[in-house]
Design an enzyme around this catalytic site. Structure first.
Site, PDB file in Angstrom:
ATOM      1  N   LYS A 144     -55.053  11.889 -21.995  1.00  0.00           N
ATOM      2  CA  LYS A 144     -53.646  12.177 -22.320  1.00  0.00           C
ATOM      3  C   LYS A 144     -52.752  10.980 -22.006  1.00  0.00           C
ATOM      4  O   LYS A 144     -51.923  10.585 -22.821  1.00  0.00           O
ATOM      5  CB  LYS A 144     -53.118  13.372 -21.504  1.00  0.00           C
ATOM      6  CG  LYS A 144     -53.878  14.644 -21.654  1.00  0.00           C
ATOM      7  CD  LYS A 144     -53.289  15.743 -20.792  1.00  0.00           C
ATOM      8  CE  LYS A 144     -53.346  15.489 -19.309  1.00  0.00           C
ATOM      9  NZ  LYS A 144     -54.692  15.467 -18.705  1.00  0.00           N
TER      10      LYS A 144
ATOM     11  N   ARG B  22     -47.729  22.536 -17.361  1.00  0.00           N
ATOM     12  CA  ARG B  22     -49.100  22.736 -16.906  1.00  0.00           C
ATOM     13  C   ARG B  22     -49.378  24.185 -16.549  1.00  0.00           C
ATOM     14  O   ARG B  22     -50.492  24.529 -16.189  1.00  0.00           O
ATOM     15  CB  ARG B  22     -49.286  21.892 -15.661  1.00  0.00           C
ATOM     16  CG  ARG B  22     -50.493  21.036 -15.690  1.00  0.00           C
ATOM     17  CD  ARG B  22     -50.481  20.249 -14.405  1.00  0.00           C
ATOM     18  NE  ARG B  22     -51.663  19.491 -14.264  1.00  0.00           N
ATOM     19  CZ  ARG B  22     -51.722  18.185 -14.520  1.00  0.00           C
ATOM     20  NH1 ARG B  22     -50.690  17.535 -14.959  1.00  0.00           N
ATOM     21  NH2 ARG B  22     -52.850  17.557 -14.330  1.00  0.00           N
TER      22      ARG B  22
ATOM     23  N   ARG C  49     -62.574   5.540 -13.929  1.00  0.00           N
ATOM     24  CA  ARG C  49     -61.169   5.163 -14.159  1.00  0.00           C
ATOM     25  C   ARG C  49     -60.683   4.208 -13.069  1.00  0.00           C
ATOM     26  O   ARG C  49     -60.976   4.360 -11.901  1.00  0.00           O
ATOM     27  CB  ARG C  49     -60.278   6.407 -14.139  1.00  0.00           C
ATOM     28  CG  ARG C  49     -58.802   6.006 -14.168  1.00  0.00           C
ATOM     29  CD  ARG C  49     -57.885   7.114 -14.506  1.00  0.00           C
ATOM     30  NE  ARG C  49     -58.102   8.326 -13.764  1.00  0.00           N
ATOM     31  CZ  ARG C  49     -57.542   9.482 -14.088  1.00  0.00           C
ATOM     32  NH1 ARG C  49     -56.759   9.562 -15.140  1.00  0.00           N
ATOM     33  NH2 ARG C  49     -57.765  10.550 -13.369  1.00  0.00           N
TER      34      ARG C  49
ATOM     35  N   ARG D 169     -58.047   6.290  -8.031  1.00  0.00           N
ATOM     36  CA  ARG D 169     -57.103   7.320  -7.582  1.00  0.00           C
ATOM     37  C   ARG D 169     -57.741   8.232  -6.540  1.00  0.00           C
ATOM     38  O   ARG D 169     -58.906   8.577  -6.646  1.00  0.00           O
ATOM     39  CB  ARG D 169     -56.659   8.173  -8.788  1.00  0.00           C
ATOM     40  CG  ARG D 169     -55.346   7.692  -9.367  1.00  0.00           C
ATOM     41  CD  ARG D 169     -55.003   8.333 -10.665  1.00  0.00           C
ATOM     42  NE  ARG D 169     -55.082   9.784 -10.703  1.00  0.00           N
ATOM     43  CZ  ARG D 169     -54.692  10.504 -11.754  1.00  0.00           C
ATOM     44  NH1 ARG D 169     -54.197   9.896 -12.818  1.00  0.00           N
ATOM     45  NH2 ARG D 169     -54.801  11.814 -11.748  1.00  0.00           N
TER      46      ARG D 169
ATOM     47  N   ARG E  53     -60.057  20.170  -9.968  1.00  0.00           N
ATOM     48  CA  ARG E  53     -58.995  19.967 -10.970  1.00  0.00           C
ATOM     49  C   ARG E  53     -59.396  20.601 -12.304  1.00  0.00           C
ATOM     50  O   ARG E  53     -58.559  21.174 -12.998  1.00  0.00           O
ATOM     51  CB  ARG E  53     -58.715  18.465 -11.151  1.00  0.00           C
ATOM     52  CG  ARG E  53     -57.934  17.888  -9.984  1.00  0.00           C
ATOM     53  CD  ARG E  53     -57.975  16.379  -9.981  1.00  0.00           C
ATOM     54  NE  ARG E  53     -57.314  15.766 -11.108  1.00  0.00           N
ATOM     55  CZ  ARG E  53     -57.495  14.507 -11.480  1.00  0.00           C
ATOM     56  NH1 ARG E  53     -58.326  13.738 -10.818  1.00  0.00           N
ATOM     57  NH2 ARG E  53     -56.837  14.023 -12.499  1.00  0.00           N
TER      58      ARG E  53
HETATM   59  P1  AP5 Z   1     -56.508   9.043 -18.809  1.00  0.00           P
HETATM   60  O1  AP5 Z   1     -55.743   8.624 -20.012  1.00  0.00           O
HETATM   61  O2  AP5 Z   1     -56.099   8.512 -17.475  1.00  0.00           O
HETATM   62  O3  AP5 Z   1     -56.631  10.651 -18.777  1.00  0.00           O
HETATM   63  P2  AP5 Z   1     -55.560  11.754 -18.445  1.00  0.00           P
HETATM   64  O4  AP5 Z   1     -55.856  12.899 -19.349  1.00  0.00           O
HETATM   65  O5  AP5 Z   1     -54.180  11.199 -18.440  1.00  0.00           O
HETATM   66  O6  AP5 Z   1     -56.068  12.098 -16.989  1.00  0.00           O
HETATM   67  P3  AP5 Z   1     -55.303  12.396 -15.655  1.00  0.00           P
HETATM   68  O7  AP5 Z   1     -56.390  12.478 -14.598  1.00  0.00           O
HETATM   69  O8  AP5 Z   1     -54.202  11.425 -15.383  1.00  0.00           O
HETATM   70  O9  AP5 Z   1     -54.768  13.772 -15.939  1.00  0.00           O
HETATM   71  P4  AP5 Z   1     -54.370  14.806 -14.972  1.00  0.00           P
HETATM   72  O10 AP5 Z   1     -53.719  15.739 -15.876  1.00  0.00           O
HETATM   73  O11 AP5 Z   1     -55.415  15.407 -14.107  1.00  0.00           O
HETATM   74  O12 AP5 Z   1     -53.531  13.980 -13.892  1.00  0.00           O
HETATM   75  P5  AP5 Z   1     -51.992  13.868 -13.610  1.00  0.00           P
HETATM   76  O13 AP5 Z   1     -51.706  12.506 -13.175  1.00  0.00           O
HETATM   77  O14 AP5 Z   1     -51.209  14.467 -14.733  1.00  0.00           O
HETATM   78  O15 AP5 Z   1     -58.054   8.719 -19.075  1.00  0.00           O
HETATM   79  C1  AP5 Z   1     -59.050   8.978 -18.068  1.00  0.00           C
HETATM   80  C2  AP5 Z   1     -60.086   7.825 -18.099  1.00  0.00           C
HETATM   81  O16 AP5 Z   1     -60.809   7.876 -19.336  1.00  0.00           O
HETATM   82  C3  AP5 Z   1     -59.458   6.419 -18.014  1.00  0.00           C
HETATM   83  O17 AP5 Z   1     -60.290   5.598 -17.253  1.00  0.00           O
HETATM   84  C4  AP5 Z   1     -59.388   5.951 -19.486  1.00  0.00           C
HETATM   85  O18 AP5 Z   1     -59.449   4.552 -19.590  1.00  0.00           O
HETATM   86  C5  AP5 Z   1     -60.617   6.646 -20.077  1.00  0.00           C
HETATM   87  N1  AP5 Z   1     -60.425   7.034 -21.459  1.00  0.00           N
HETATM   88  C6  AP5 Z   1     -59.270   7.493 -22.061  1.00  0.00           C
HETATM   89  N2  AP5 Z   1     -59.481   7.791 -23.372  1.00  0.00           N
HETATM   90  C7  AP5 Z   1     -60.814   7.533 -23.589  1.00  0.00           C
HETATM   91  C8  AP5 Z   1     -61.660   7.651 -24.741  1.00  0.00           C
HETATM   92  N3  AP5 Z   1     -61.176   8.100 -25.918  1.00  0.00           N
HETATM   93  N4  AP5 Z   1     -62.965   7.307 -24.608  1.00  0.00           N
HETATM   94  C9  AP5 Z   1     -63.457   6.862 -23.411  1.00  0.00           C
HETATM   95  N5  AP5 Z   1     -62.712   6.727 -22.291  1.00  0.00           N
HETATM   96  C10 AP5 Z   1     -61.413   7.067 -22.372  1.00  0.00           C
HETATM   97  O19 AP5 Z   1     -51.831  14.880 -12.396  1.00  0.00           O
HETATM   98  C11 AP5 Z   1     -52.388  14.616 -11.129  1.00  0.00           C
HETATM   99  C12 AP5 Z   1     -52.013  15.734 -10.175  1.00  0.00           C
HETATM  100  O20 AP5 Z   1     -50.564  15.811 -10.060  1.00  0.00           O
HETATM  101  C13 AP5 Z   1     -52.425  17.154 -10.610  1.00  0.00           C
HETATM  102  O21 AP5 Z   1     -53.750  17.450 -10.234  1.00  0.00           O
HETATM  103  C14 AP5 Z   1     -51.379  18.000  -9.870  1.00  0.00           C
HETATM  104  O22 AP5 Z   1     -51.709  18.159  -8.510  1.00  0.00           O
HETATM  105  C15 AP5 Z   1     -50.119  17.151  -9.949  1.00  0.00           C
HETATM  106  N6  AP5 Z   1     -49.286  17.483 -11.129  1.00  0.00           N
HETATM  107  C16 AP5 Z   1     -48.992  16.653 -12.167  1.00  0.00           C
HETATM  108  N7  AP5 Z   1     -48.214  17.280 -13.071  1.00  0.00           N
HETATM  109  C17 AP5 Z   1     -48.010  18.536 -12.593  1.00  0.00           C
HETATM  110  C18 AP5 Z   1     -47.315  19.666 -13.092  1.00  0.00           C
HETATM  111  N8  AP5 Z   1     -46.675  19.645 -14.263  1.00  0.00           N
HETATM  112  N9  AP5 Z   1     -47.318  20.791 -12.344  1.00  0.00           N
HETATM  113  C19 AP5 Z   1     -47.958  20.852 -11.168  1.00  0.00           C
HETATM  114  N10 AP5 Z   1     -48.658  19.817 -10.643  1.00  0.00           N
HETATM  115  C20 AP5 Z   1     -48.688  18.670 -11.350  1.00  0.00           C
END
Ligand code: AP5
Length: 213
Positions: free
Chosen positions: A13, A88, A127, A160, A171
């Site tokens: 994403k 979310r 990552r 991370r 997660r």
């Molecule tokens: P990446 O693009 O980083 O994936 P992502 O979907 O953004 O993953 P995140 O781990 O950031 O999502 P998340 O939703 O768990 O974390 P967030 O920071 O929002 O890609 C992942 C890897 O794959 C990278 O290495 C990339 O290079 C690679 N890649 C990408 N595309 C690819 C492809 N097509 N092919 C191969 N490789 C690829 O949230 C973290 C924490 O914050 C949550 O757990 C929660 O505790 C809190 N939080 C955040 N938002 C909220 C909310 N709205 N409400 C409550 N808690 C929240």
């Protein structure tokens, strides 16, 4: 244009949201990035959020909603935004819809980046994120030109805290119970589009551009 990115943790994403934001010149708003910046700066919000994030749980809705609603008041949101990691929960989605309706606005697209669970652990294990600018890379699928250095700003890369395998599994389970229901929510709103997130980064982006037009 207002876009919500949906998908499991690690589905890509953030990678796609950054590319969309650059292409359409709209801000990329990631609640995860905002929480991580608060943790880095030692704010009260950051201290509270870290307790949940390190366990792979969601930060409570009231903390998240206050933060995001404030972000929408920033003038850079006037032409839209791409939301990554928000909403979310169904409660967050309903609050977002209500706040848009109150302004006579609506979300244009919800894009689900679909990646099966078995690919996710591999993605998160490899990552690497830039400490300075938040750029995201992968040791195998999206490597930097110089190992350990960000291609965008030259900053140091790190793993991370919540990318440890046991936290990743938690997660994923939180995603299936609390976030996946948003796929039905946005299907009912008539704006859900799904892309195959197992393709390579640029191919996924092409598929998204076709949807956005
Ligand atoms: P990446 O693009 O980083 O994936 P992502 O979907 O953004 O993953 P995140 O781990 O950031 O999502 P998340 O939703 O768990 O974390 P967030 O920071 O929002 O890609 C992942 C890897 O794959 C990278 O290495 C990339 O290079 C690679 N890649 C990408 N595309 C690819 C492809 N097509 N092919 C191969 N490789 C690829 O949230 C973290 C924490 O914050 C949550 O757990 C929660 O505790 C809190 N939080 C955040 N938002 C909220 C909310 N709205 N409400 C409550 N808690 C929240």
């Amino acid at each position: 244009m207002k876009i919500v990115m949906l998908g499991a943790p690690g589905a890509g994403k953030g990678t796609q949201a950054k590319m969309i934001a650059a292409k359409y010149d709209i801000p990329h708003i990631s609640t995860g990035d905002i929480f991580r910046a608060n943790i880095k700066n030692g704010t009260e919000l950051g201290k509270k959020a870290k307790e949940y994030m390190d366990r792979g749980q969601l930060v409570p809705d009231e903390l998240t909603l206050e933060l995001i609603m404030d972000r929408f008041t920033n003038p850079d949101c006037v032409n839209g935004y791409v939301l990554d990691g928000f909403p979310r929960t169904i409660a967050q989605a309903k609050a977002l819809t209500a706040s848009l309706e109150a302004k006579g606005e609506k979300m244009d697209f919800a894009i689900d980046v679909d990646v099966p669970d078995e690919n996710i652990v591999d993605r998160m294990g490899g990552r690497r994120a830039c400490v300075a600018c938040g750029g995201t890379f992968h040791i195998k699928y999206n490597p930097t030109k110089i190992e350990g250095k960000c291609d965008l700003c030259g900053g140091e890369l790190m793993i991370r805290d919540d990318d440890k395998p046991e936290t990743v599994l938690n997660r994923l389970s939180v995603y299936h119970t609390q976030t996946q229901p948003l796929i039905n929510y946005y299907t009912e709103e008539g704006i859900l589009k799904t892309v195959d997130g197992t393709k390579d980064v640029n191919k996924v982006f092409e598929d998204i551009l076709e949807i956005l037009g």
